[in-house]
Motif scaffolding. Structure first.
Motif, mmCIF file in Angstrom:
data_model
loop_
_atom_site.group_PDB
_atom_site.id
_atom_site.type_symbol
_atom_site.label_atom_id
_atom_site.label_comp_id
_atom_site.label_asym_id
_atom_site.label_seq_id
_atom_site.Cartn_x
_atom_site.Cartn_y
_atom_site.Cartn_z
ATOM 1 N N PHE A 151 0.839 -1.193 0.000
ATOM 2 C CA PHE A 151 0.000 0.000 0.000
ATOM 3 C C PHE A 151 0.876 1.247 0.000
ATOM 4 C CE2 PHE A 151 -1.926 3.380 2.537
ATOM 5 C CZ PHE A 151 -3.136 3.565 1.884
ATOM 6 N N LYS A 152 0.523 2.214 -0.847
ATOM 7 C CA LYS A 152 1.292 3.459 -0.903
ATOM 8 C C LYS A 152 0.390 4.680 -0.852
ATOM 9 C CE LYS A 152 5.584 2.317 -3.382
ATOM 10 N NZ LYS A 152 6.400 2.600 -4.587
ATOM 11 N N ILE A 153 0.935 5.731 -0.275
ATOM 12 C CA ILE A 153 0.260 7.038 -0.288
ATOM 13 C C ILE A 153 1.251 8.073 -0.810
ATOM 14 C CG2 ILE A 153 -0.421 8.936 1.268
ATOM 15 C CD1 ILE A 153 -2.070 6.997 2.842
ATOM 16 N N GLY A 154 0.760 8.961 -1.674
ATOM 17 C CA GLY A 154 1.537 10.120 -2.112
ATOM 18 C C GLY A 154 0.892 11.376 -1.553
ATOM 19 N N LEU A 155 1.701 12.286 -1.020
ATOM 20 C CA LEU A 155 1.178 13.512 -0.414
ATOM 21 C C LEU A 155 1.825 14.723 -1.072
ATOM 22 C CD1 LEU A 155 1.508 12.479 3.364
ATOM 23 C CD2 LEU A 155 -0.605 12.463 2.000
ATOM 24 N N ARG A 159 8.804 22.360 1.129
ATOM 25 C CA ARG A 159 9.717 21.245 1.394
ATOM 26 C C ARG A 159 10.320 21.418 2.778
ATOM 27 N NH1 ARG A 159 12.594 18.724 -3.156
ATOM 28 N NH2 ARG A 159 11.078 18.542 -4.797
ATOM 29 N N PHE A 160 9.468 21.260 3.788
ATOM 30 C CA PHE A 160 9.896 21.498 5.173
ATOM 31 C C PHE A 160 11.027 20.572 5.593
ATOM 32 C CE2 PHE A 160 6.571 18.323 5.283
ATOM 33 C CZ PHE A 160 7.098 17.371 6.143
ATOM 34 N N TRP A 161 11.090 19.372 5.000
ATOM 35 C CA TRP A 161 12.109 18.403 5.381
ATOM 36 C C TRP A 161 13.517 18.869 5.014
ATOM 37 C CZ3 TRP A 161 8.137 17.847 1.941
ATOM 38 C CH2 TRP A 161 8.462 17.842 0.579
ATOM 39 N N GLU A 162 13.593 19.706 3.992
ATOM 40 C CA GLU A 162 14.930 20.178 3.612
ATOM 41 C C GLU A 162 15.485 21.122 4.680
ATOM 42 O OE1 GLU A 162 14.418 21.485 -0.485
ATOM 43 O OE2 GLU A 162 14.236 19.414 -1.174
ATOM 44 N N ALA A 163 14.572 21.826 5.376
ATOM 45 C CA ALA A 163 15.002 22.654 6.510
ATOM 46 C C ALA A 163 15.500 21.780 7.658
ATOM 47 C CB ALA A 163 13.854 23.540 6.973
ATOM 48 N N GLU A 164 15.116 20.490 7.631
ATOM 49 C CA GLU A 164 15.609 19.543 8.649
ATOM 50 C C GLU A 164 16.815 18.764 8.121
ATOM 51 O OE1 GLU A 164 12.384 17.084 10.205
ATOM 52 O OE2 GLU A 164 10.972 18.721 9.870
ATOM 53 N N HIS A 165 17.420 19.258 7.044
ATOM 54 C CA HIS A 165 18.624 18.673 6.426
ATOM 55 C C HIS A 165 18.344 17.304 5.827
ATOM 56 C CE1 HIS A 165 20.368 20.706 10.261
ATOM 57 N NE2 HIS A 165 19.795 21.586 9.471
ATOM 58 N N ILE A 166 17.128 17.089 5.397
ATOM 59 C CA ILE A 166 16.787 15.805 4.771
ATOM 60 C C ILE A 166 16.573 16.059 3.278
ATOM 61 C CG2 ILE A 166 15.130 13.905 4.686
ATOM 62 C CD1 ILE A 166 14.537 14.436 7.657
ATOM 63 N N ILE A 194 6.372 16.209 -3.692
ATOM 64 C CA ILE A 194 5.510 15.068 -3.406
ATOM 65 C C ILE A 194 6.268 14.127 -2.487
ATOM 66 C CG2 ILE A 194 4.241 13.111 -4.351
ATOM 67 C CD1 ILE A 194 3.076 15.828 -5.199
ATOM 68 N N LEU A 195 5.685 13.888 -1.329
ATOM 69 C CA LEU A 195 6.240 12.926 -0.383
ATOM 70 C C LEU A 195 5.565 11.587 -0.600
ATOM 71 C CD1 LEU A 195 5.892 14.873 2.984
ATOM 72 C CD2 LEU A 195 8.056 14.170 1.960
ATOM 73 N N ASN A 243 0.334 20.748 8.686
ATOM 74 C CA ASN A 243 0.189 22.097 8.119
ATOM 75 C C ASN A 243 0.734 22.200 6.703
ATOM 76 O OD1 ASN A 243 -0.789 22.884 10.643
ATOM 77 N ND2 ASN A 243 1.314 23.167 11.398
ATOM 78 N N TYR A 244 1.541 21.218 6.327
ATOM 79 C CA TYR A 244 2.190 21.308 5.018
ATOM 80 C C TYR A 244 1.494 20.486 3.937
ATOM 81 C CZ TYR A 244 6.084 23.317 7.631
ATOM 82 O OH TYR A 244 6.860 24.110 8.434
ATOM 83 N N ILE A 245 0.656 19.544 4.348
ATOM 84 C CA ILE A 245 0.093 18.608 3.365
ATOM 85 C C ILE A 245 -1.163 19.207 2.726
ATOM 86 C CG2 ILE A 245 -0.785 16.272 2.978
ATOM 87 C CD1 ILE A 245 2.216 16.500 3.867
ATOM 88 N N GLU A 246 -1.160 19.306 1.412
ATOM 89 C CA GLU A 246 -2.284 19.926 0.696
ATOM 90 C C GLU A 246 -3.316 18.892 0.233
ATOM 91 O OE1 GLU A 246 -0.531 23.942 -1.212
ATOM 92 O OE2 GLU A 246 0.032 22.111 -2.279
ATOM 93 N N ASN A 247 -2.837 17.747 -0.212
ATOM 94 C CA ASN A 247 -3.758 16.693 -0.662
ATOM 95 C C ASN A 247 -2.954 15.407 -0.800
ATOM 96 O OD1 ASN A 247 -2.654 16.457 -3.458
ATOM 97 N ND2 ASN A 247 -3.395 18.563 -3.609
ATOM 98 N N GLY A 248 -3.668 14.334 -1.083
ATOM 99 C CA GLY A 248 -2.951 13.055 -1.190
ATOM 100 C C GLY A 248 -3.732 12.045 -1.997
ATOM 101 N N VAL A 249 -3.033 10.993 -2.359
ATOM 102 C CA VAL A 249 -3.657 9.938 -3.152
ATOM 103 C C VAL A 249 -3.164 8.600 -2.603
ATOM 104 C CG1 VAL A 249 -1.812 9.969 -4.912
ATOM 105 C CG2 VAL A 249 -4.120 9.222 -5.536
ATOM 106 N N SER A 250 -4.041 7.606 -2.568
ATOM 107 C CA SER A 250 -3.662 6.321 -1.974
ATOM 108 C C SER A 250 -3.859 5.185 -2.966
ATOM 109 C CB SER A 250 -4.500 6.058 -0.717
ATOM 110 O OG SER A 250 -5.882 6.080 -1.017
ATOM 111 N N VAL A 251 -2.973 4.219 -2.896
ATOM 112 C CA VAL A 251 -3.019 3.087 -3.823
ATOM 113 C C VAL A 251 -2.851 1.772 -3.060
ATOM 114 C CG1 VAL A 251 -1.961 2.038 -5.855
ATOM 115 C CG2 VAL A 251 -2.090 4.522 -5.686
#
Lengths: 525, 218
Positions: A358-362, A367-374, A401-402, A441-449
């Protein structure tokens, strides 16, 4: 312990430090073979004779089969049940339909080519050479896929009360502790033959560098875990090592810690630029005219010569006769068709279990994770979402897209499948929040498979029990009459495009052999 | 010229004649799991619905839609069915049931074994509603059992025994079955009674093809 042989040391290192340790030592001791040569299909051209092949399914296996046979002068008809080619190579963009039975969704990402989600196949290892050969041939541009990122997070409810740590902190400390133990063991024992004093010194050196021990063979923290402070214009301060027993509480070391050591997950991994479906598009550009979409197979019958296939096309029933049939329909769906396969073949079709991956795309507004050095890579969690992937490209661009969930286990996959699409996104956001406070606060929408609920597939990936590999797998790998089962399901690389390519090559080689034998005998031409 | 069975169907299945045909897309969704013509597919745990009584099929579709079936956490297969029933337009429930009632498919292969003699004894109670040859009785709301996939019958008996099916008060037929299933005291009793039900239909082997087109090289 009374002494060490080379093999014993490798085993110890493998158990303690993951396969990377033993791999490096084995390389040093010259025990490894080199990878094999490039792999290509070879189908001899038919010249002035004719053969018709009906190919069921336009996933990677079907596309490869049609592409190769078409080039060799065969008449090919590809029947694809879905509204799209690609099978489990599925790249989702804004406006795309997710054809889940019972929950048809539309992907709500912004219409921007950079915002895509590889909901199926998503990474290519460097030794999947048959697939890479097609990427080269079809001019599919590739880029690096970041599979392993030491700055990504480890979250486990059993670790520090669920407070995430960096992967590098966990891995460095775990290696340090294990190396310190090993060093003590080596120092305290006289090494047996074939180790001599020089070997022993090297082994100690190896252990010391493997775990970043100090000159007295103690682990007192390492900059590999990241520095607490400084390191640029002021001296670097090491972090205090974790308590090893706390690390052992976590399940991270069971497989995620060694994820990027495995044969198919080790750097350098790749992805096509702009989405995995570039590979599908590459094939379709060459042989797309052979593919009929929305053609749903109902009946496969072995005939005295060849195979007949009946399919529904927009409410109309059509029949095709062919010399050969190459079938990539999932085994569990083939079993439900009107067919006249022999009993042992049907038994084999029925035993293959289907995965519930099962996968989800968000879509994230920032890109808040880049501020966390990721930058790229995977964070792991003990929650149902299992992992979060960060986009490996497009650094510092506005949105991204995460991958918000990639659930391997059946129970977790089923729990997600039972929810409505919007509930799944809510749960994925809630669980992501445990790794990244403020995530929602960062997630706008998503799709699940949920792959075991996707129309015309109902499963990912095929699972073979060891005992079924002995009897049923060889049965399905061999043709029944002129009918060949293919797809990653008929390989030892289920869930990988390379498995699909190799299974198609296997069938093509057999068809080529039979056709050439016919021609040599002057029969049937 | 229609085959005899089709003529029979025109006479007996009024629903099949008068209900509008369901859209092709709806049938495609059903046969994805239930197999071509609804012949049943063990590989995805979807039972045979070809030739099933339309009133029973319709009642089960309603049961799934209302959540009487396919909601229990332990019933993975039922939970896969439920969204399909829910998304079906109410106006198509009758025509879908009629369409599958009118389908023919080869009888299913037995997959389970049990003690037929003991199964016969257990079945004497079942026969009161389901008929002595498992032919079903519409007047009692009991479907035919003969010709159903044995693995499916066993699975449903297990669900009843565990009170995962038939536990909803509004589902009166389910409640009735729940009360009866108590006579099957263990898994072996279930296997035995299903083995006996298997004897109602002669096992029919699939036409075995003798690998006709194997080339001269093999």
């Amino acid at each position: 312990m009374s002494g060490y042989s080379r093999r014993k040391v490798l085993e110890l290192l493998g158990a303690a430090g993951g396969s990377a340790a033993s791999y490096q030592v084995a390389m040093a001791l010259g025990l490894l073979a080199s990878p094999g040569p490039m792999v290509k299909a070879s189908v001899q051209h038919l010249r002035d004779t004719k053969r018709r092949v009906v190919i069921l399914g336009a996933g990677v296996a079907g596309l490869v089969a049609a592409y190769e046979l078409d080039r060799a002068g065969y008449e090919c008809i590809v029947l694809e049940a879905s509204h799209r080619p690609g099978g489990r190579v599925l790249t989702l963009r804004g406006g795309d339909i997710v054809d889940e039975v019972g929950h048809r969704q539309v992907c709500r990402f912004d219409r921007d080519p950079a915002l895509y989600f590889n909901a199926g196949a998503a990474r290519i290892p460097a030794d999947h050479v048959a697939l890479l050969q097609y990427c080269r041939e079809l001019q599919v541009p590739l880029e690096v896929f970041v599979n392993d990122n030491r700055n990504a997070l480890v979250h486990d409810d059993c670790l520090f009360g669920g407070k995430p740590v960096r992967a590098r902190e966990f891995m460095t400390d775990a290696r340090g502790f294990v190396s310190e133990l090993l060093a003590k063991a080596v120092l305290g024992e006289r090494l047996s033959q074939p180790f001599d004093a020089l070997d022993a010194e090297r082994l100690l050196g190896f252990v010391r560098t493997y775990g970043d021990l100090d000159s007295n063979h103690f682990y007192r923290g390492s900059s590999r875990a990241g520095l607490r402070n400084g390191g640029f214009i002021t001296p670097g301060e090491l972090k205090e090592p974790f308590d090893f027993s706390e690390l052992l509480n976590s399940n991270f070391w069971r497989y995620q810690m060694h994820w990027a050591e495995s044969n198919d997950q080790a750097a350098t991994m790749m992805q096509p630029v702009g989405g995995m479906d570039a590979i599908v598009n590459g094939f379709m550009g060459r042989m797309g005219h052979l593919v009929t979409l929305e053609a749903i197979v109902r009946r496969i019958h072995l005939e005295q010569r060849g195979v007949s296939v009946t399919y529904a096309f927009h409410g109309e029933e059509r029949r095709i006769e062919a010399d050969y049939c190459i079938n990539s329909i999932p085994t569990h769906l083939t079993a439900g068709l009107d067919h006249n396969f022999p009993r042992d073949y049907v038994d084999a079709l029925r035993v293959v279990e289907r995965g519930k991956l099962f996968k989800i795309g968000l879509q994230a507004r920032e890109r808040f994770w880049e501020a966390e050095h990721i930058y790229g890579g995977i964070s792991w969690t003990s929650q149902d979402i299992t992992q979060i992937w960060y986009p490996p490209v497009g650094f510092h661009s506005p949105k991204g897209i995460l991958l918000g969930a990639y659930t391997f286990g059946d129970a977790g996959g089923q729990r997600f499948a039972d929810m409505s699409p919007s509930e799944r996104i809510s749960v994925a956001i809630e669980q992501g929040e445990r790794l990244h406070p403020g995530y929602r606060n960062y997630i706008e929408n998503g799709v699940s498979v949920p792959w075991h609920r996707m129309n015309h597939m109902l499963g990912c990936s095929a699972r073979w029990r060891p005992e079924d590999r002995q009897v049923h797998y060889p049965r399905l790998q061999q043709p029944v009459g002129a009918h060949y089962m293919v797809g990653d399901q008929i390989s030892y690389h289920s869930g990988w495009q390379e498995g699909a390519v190799r299974s198609a090559h296997f069938a093509l080689a057999d068809i080529d052999r039979r056709v050439q034998a016919d021609l040599a005998l002057g029969a049937w031409s | 010229m229609l085959p005899a069975s089709a003529v029979l169907c025109l006479v007996t299945c009024s629903v099949a004649v008068f209900a509008a045909s369901p859209p092709a897309g709806v049938i495609a969704d059903c046969v994805l799991c239930h197999g071509t013509d609804g012949r049943g597919n063990e590989a995805v745990a979807a039972p045979r619905i070809a030739g099933m009584e339309p009133w029973y099929l319709e009642r089960q579709l309603v049961a799934f839609r209302r959540g009487w079936r396919g909601t229990h956490a332990a019933d993975d297969q039922g939970r896969e069915m439920r969204p399909m029933a829910v998304m079906l337009d109410a106006e198509h429930v009758g025509s879908v049931a009629a369409w599958f009632a009118a389908r023919e498919a080869p009888p299913p292969q037995p997959t389970l074994t049990g003690n037929v003699d003991r199964g016969r004894q257990h079945y004497s109670l079942c026969a009161q509603c389901h008929g002595v040859r498992g032919e079903g009785k519409q007047s009692l709301g009991a479907p035919a059992l003969a010709g159903q996939n044995d693995w499916y019958l066993a699975r449903q008996l297990h669900l009843y025994r565990s009170q995962y099916r038939g536990q909803v008060r509004e589902d009166s037929y389910g409640m009735q079955m729940l009360a009866m299933v108590g006579t099957l005291v263990d898994d072996q009793a279930v296997l035995d009674v299903v083995a006996f039900i298997n004897t109602f239909t002669e096992p029919c082997s699939l036409a075995v093809a003798a690998s006709p087109a194997d080339g001269p090289g093999s």
